[in-house]
Design an enzyme around this catalytic site. Structure first.
Site, mmCIF file in Angstrom:
data_model
loop_
_atom_site.group_PDB
_atom_site.id
_atom_site.type_symbol
_atom_site.label_atom_id
_atom_site.label_comp_id
_atom_site.label_asym_id
_atom_site.label_seq_id
_atom_site.Cartn_x
_atom_site.Cartn_y
_atom_site.Cartn_z
ATOM 1 N N PHE A 163 -2.731 21.436 11.086
ATOM 2 C CA PHE A 163 -1.892 20.301 10.270
ATOM 3 C C PHE A 163 -0.781 20.079 10.906
ATOM 4 O O PHE A 163 0.343 20.162 10.415
ATOM 5 C CB PHE A 163 -1.417 21.005 8.886
ATOM 6 C CG PHE A 163 -1.298 19.854 7.807
ATOM 7 C CD1 PHE A 163 -1.146 18.565 8.008
ATOM 8 C CD2 PHE A 163 -1.131 20.476 6.424
ATOM 9 C CE1 PHE A 163 -0.859 17.756 7.116
ATOM 10 C CE2 PHE A 163 -0.796 19.453 5.505
ATOM 11 C CZ PHE A 163 -0.609 18.076 5.652
ATOM 12 N N ASP B 232 2.410 10.271 -0.994
ATOM 13 C CA ASP B 232 2.544 9.789 -2.324
ATOM 14 C C ASP B 232 3.967 10.192 -2.765
ATOM 15 O O ASP B 232 4.778 9.290 -3.494
ATOM 16 C CB ASP B 232 1.386 10.122 -3.241
ATOM 17 C CG ASP B 232 0.061 9.625 -3.052
ATOM 18 O OD1 ASP B 232 0.079 8.602 -2.379
ATOM 19 O OD2 ASP B 232 -0.806 10.112 -3.186
ATOM 20 N N LYS B 233 4.507 11.342 -2.635
ATOM 21 C CA LYS B 233 5.841 11.703 -2.984
ATOM 22 C C LYS B 233 6.875 11.020 -2.194
ATOM 23 O O LYS B 233 7.913 10.957 -2.554
ATOM 24 C CB LYS B 233 5.891 13.233 -2.992
ATOM 25 C CG LYS B 233 5.191 13.919 -4.063
ATOM 26 C CD LYS B 233 5.907 13.775 -5.228
ATOM 27 C CE LYS B 233 5.134 13.416 -6.645
ATOM 28 N NZ LYS B 233 5.849 12.880 -7.710
ATOM 29 N N GLU C 140 9.756 -5.791 -9.274
ATOM 30 C CA GLU C 140 11.002 -6.706 -9.725
ATOM 31 C C GLU C 140 11.942 -6.006 -10.406
ATOM 32 O O GLU C 140 11.803 -4.952 -10.754
ATOM 33 C CB GLU C 140 9.949 -7.784 -10.651
ATOM 34 C CG GLU C 140 9.254 -6.876 -11.662
ATOM 35 C CD GLU C 140 7.994 -6.451 -11.457
ATOM 36 O OE1 GLU C 140 7.411 -7.000 -10.390
ATOM 37 O OE2 GLU C 140 7.223 -5.398 -12.067
ATOM 38 N N ARG D 35 0.950 7.814 -7.856
ATOM 39 C CA ARG D 35 -0.555 8.489 -7.683
ATOM 40 C C ARG D 35 -0.464 10.154 -7.964
ATOM 41 O O ARG D 35 -1.710 10.500 -7.547
ATOM 42 C CB ARG D 35 -1.126 7.899 -6.365
ATOM 43 C CG ARG D 35 -2.465 7.560 -6.165
ATOM 44 C CD ARG D 35 -2.934 6.962 -4.987
ATOM 45 N NE ARG D 35 -2.426 7.450 -3.753
ATOM 46 C CZ ARG D 35 -2.873 7.102 -2.448
ATOM 47 N NH1 ARG D 35 -3.884 6.245 -2.593
ATOM 48 N NH2 ARG D 35 -2.337 7.507 -1.260
ATOM 49 N N LYS D 36 0.612 10.370 -8.319
ATOM 50 C CA LYS D 36 0.384 12.086 -8.405
ATOM 51 C C LYS D 36 0.902 12.156 -9.883
ATOM 52 O O LYS D 36 1.828 13.166 -10.125
ATOM 53 C CB LYS D 36 1.376 12.688 -7.417
ATOM 54 C CG LYS D 36 0.466 12.739 -6.170
ATOM 55 C CD LYS D 36 -0.477 13.655 -6.138
ATOM 56 C CE LYS D 36 -1.180 13.673 -4.625
ATOM 57 N NZ LYS D 36 -2.108 12.142 -4.569
ATOM 58 N N LYS E 294 0.992 21.130 0.502
ATOM 59 C CA LYS E 294 0.246 21.161 -0.878
ATOM 60 C C LYS E 294 0.065 22.426 -1.114
ATOM 61 O O LYS E 294 -0.118 23.349 -0.454
ATOM 62 C CB LYS E 294 -1.115 20.355 -0.781
ATOM 63 C CG LYS E 294 -0.984 18.959 -0.360
ATOM 64 C CD LYS E 294 -2.659 18.181 -0.307
ATOM 65 C CE LYS E 294 -3.187 17.863 -1.539
ATOM 66 N NZ LYS E 294 -4.070 17.030 -1.534
ATOM 67 N N HIS F 74 4.764 14.764 1.072
ATOM 68 C CA HIS F 74 3.404 14.388 0.864
ATOM 69 C C HIS F 74 3.665 12.856 0.708
ATOM 70 O O HIS F 74 4.421 12.230 0.270
ATOM 71 C CB HIS F 74 2.805 14.966 -0.569
ATOM 72 C CG HIS F 74 1.383 14.397 -0.752
ATOM 73 N ND1 HIS F 74 1.216 13.253 -1.187
ATOM 74 C CD2 HIS F 74 0.232 15.018 -0.383
ATOM 75 C CE1 HIS F 74 -0.255 12.925 -1.514
ATOM 76 N NE2 HIS F 74 -0.701 14.181 -0.900
ATOM 77 N N LYS G 1 10.584 3.097 -11.947
ATOM 78 C CA LYS G 1 10.946 2.573 -13.405
ATOM 79 C C LYS G 1 12.065 2.919 -14.071
ATOM 80 O O LYS G 1 12.522 4.025 -14.165
ATOM 81 C CB LYS G 1 9.744 2.702 -14.193
ATOM 82 C CG LYS G 1 8.189 2.446 -13.958
ATOM 83 C CD LYS G 1 7.176 2.752 -14.831
ATOM 84 C CE LYS G 1 5.893 2.417 -13.959
ATOM 85 N NZ LYS G 1 4.755 2.910 -14.952
ATOM 86 N N GLU H 163 7.736 -0.464 -6.630
ATOM 87 C CA GLU H 163 6.629 0.213 -6.207
ATOM 88 C C GLU H 163 6.698 0.351 -4.506
ATOM 89 O O GLU H 163 7.285 -0.750 -4.029
ATOM 90 C CB GLU H 163 5.117 -0.641 -6.399
ATOM 91 C CG GLU H 163 4.882 -0.747 -7.929
ATOM 92 C CD GLU H 163 4.620 0.325 -8.533
ATOM 93 O OE1 GLU H 163 4.290 1.464 -8.204
ATOM 94 O OE2 GLU H 163 4.781 0.045 -9.814
#
Length: 396
Positions: free
Chosen positions: A241, A19-20, A58, A255-256, A171, A17, A276, A45
């Site tokens: 798809f 975002d993943k 950073e 975002r998930k 999904k 996906h 992070k 990010e």
């Protein structure tokens, strides 16, 4: 008053996906840096679209362990390769990758770093939640657990060439019918999977064709008897798809967050995890809250437990700890809170030490959920251990 008869739905998304993809790229860079310097500070990010990836953020690392832009770019490219993207609009070899990662702000560093007169402070303000429920052996809500499991099985088959028609992007969504407050059956199953345009025989891949391919994985993922004649199925309901991943839809790190946690069955503080280092309490305190909630349930102190922690940037001790047993608790929640504080340090350093978080263990968390997984020998998913339960009972 708690409802006993209801439907609840959660979704998962695959490692492919958009975002993943971004979460895994960010966490791959976290792992690369922590492997060199366990106390490094990292906030990376990722954004992705058609054949384009941008790295931002950073880091703070000693000169001897410096990580170059080219190393971060190659790490991102390797992550895309491992996911399996080799399509015209998103290919690990040809995607353009730009890096805009720079040194951490000195203003943030001075608030977070330990000094002679203070312990290391939290990397940001915020609230974090942990949750556990005895409705599954993993002490996770059933809908998100089964949604993840479907996609993991499909991905494993794709990587082993047992399901060569599947693409990386997918999904799932599972609606569970609860009776007497417990999961009883699958009411609705939704799976959308990227696929090749035609099979080896030249046949077009239709929704019906995909249903035949997907259904065995769904049945393996759910408990025996959960799927019955009344279960509603939607497999690739749009009918096609083929174009997937960042070529079909832009992706962003973080975002998930509901997919990453409890599928909407518990509150979320709003902070994402991926990209992070563990000084960031968005990540480490959320892991600690899950660890505590799971051990509260395992200790028999509640059959369902929500934990909330709150922090201020630069301050070591949490501002607050809240326990909610949802009416299932066997002890006064205030006493459980006191017991938690007695048996575990909730400072950022205390959490990292207890759970061994200063290790390169994060890219594996960036798909199929951060919770409900098996603890691993190298320290991965340490927050899923049940080694605090006896101490909690002993402190009451």
């Amino acid at each position: 008053m708690a409802r006993n008869e209801y439907l609840f739905t959660s979704e998962s998304v695959s490692e492919g996906h958009p975002d993943k993809v971004c979460d895994q790229i960010s966490d791959g860079i976290v792992d690369m840096i922590l492997a060199r310097e366990p106390e490094a500070r990292i906030a990376v990010e990722t954004a992705a679209t058609t054949n384009k990836v941008v790295l931002m953020g950073e880091i703070k690392v000693s000169p001897d362990n410096a990580v170059s832009e080219s190393e971060m770019i190659e790490s991102a490219r390797d992550t895309i390769r491992k996911i399996g993207y080799m399509q015209k609009g998103f290919h690990f070899k040809t995607a353009s990758i730009d890096c805009y990662v720079h040194e951490q702000s000195a203003d943030i560093a001075q608030g977070v770093d330990a000094s002679d007169n203070k312990d290391e402070g939290a990397g940001d303000q915020g609230i974090m939640f942990g949750f556990a429920t005895d409705e599954t052996p993993e002490l996770m809500p059933a809908p998100i657990l089964y949604s993840h499991r479907i996609l993991r099985l499909m991905a494993e088959a794709r990587h082993s060439d047992q399901a060569s028609l599947f693409g990386p992007d997918a999904k799932s969504q599972v609606t569970i019918e609860y009776r007497d407050g417990k999961p009883a059956r699958a009411h609705t199953i939704v799976v959308s999977s990227q696929h090749l345009e035609r099979d080896a025989a030249g046949r077009e891949i239709t929704s019906g064709y995909m249903r035949e391919l997907v259904e065995p994985f769904v049945r393996e993922a759910l408990p025996e008897g959960f799927i019955d004649a009344k279960t509603v199925w939607h497999v690739n309901p749009t009918g096609r798809f083929v174009i997937g991943g960042p070529d079909g839809d832009a992706g962003l790190t973080g975002r998930k967050i509901i997919v990453d946690t409890y599928g909407g069955a518990a509150p979320h503080g709003g902070g994402a995890f991926s990209g992070k280092d563990p000084t960031k309490v968005d990540r480490s305190a959320a892991y600690a809250a899950r660890y505590i909630a799971k051990n509260v349930v395992a200790a028999g102190l509640a059959s369902k437990c929500t934990i909330q922690l709150a922090y201020a940037i630069g301050v070591a001790e949490p501002l607050a700890l809240y326990v909610d047993g949802h009416g299932t608790e066997t002890e006064d929640p205030a006493k459980i809170e006191a017991a938690i504080r007695e048996v575990m340090s909730l400072t950022p350093r205390g959490i990292r030490t207890r759970l061994g978080l200063n290790r390169p263990i994060y890219q594996r968390t960036a798909s199929y959920g951060h919770f409900g997984r098996e603890p691993e020998g190298d320290g991965g998913f340490s927050w899923e251990k049940l080694d605090l339960a006896a101490a909690l009972k002993g402190a009451l």
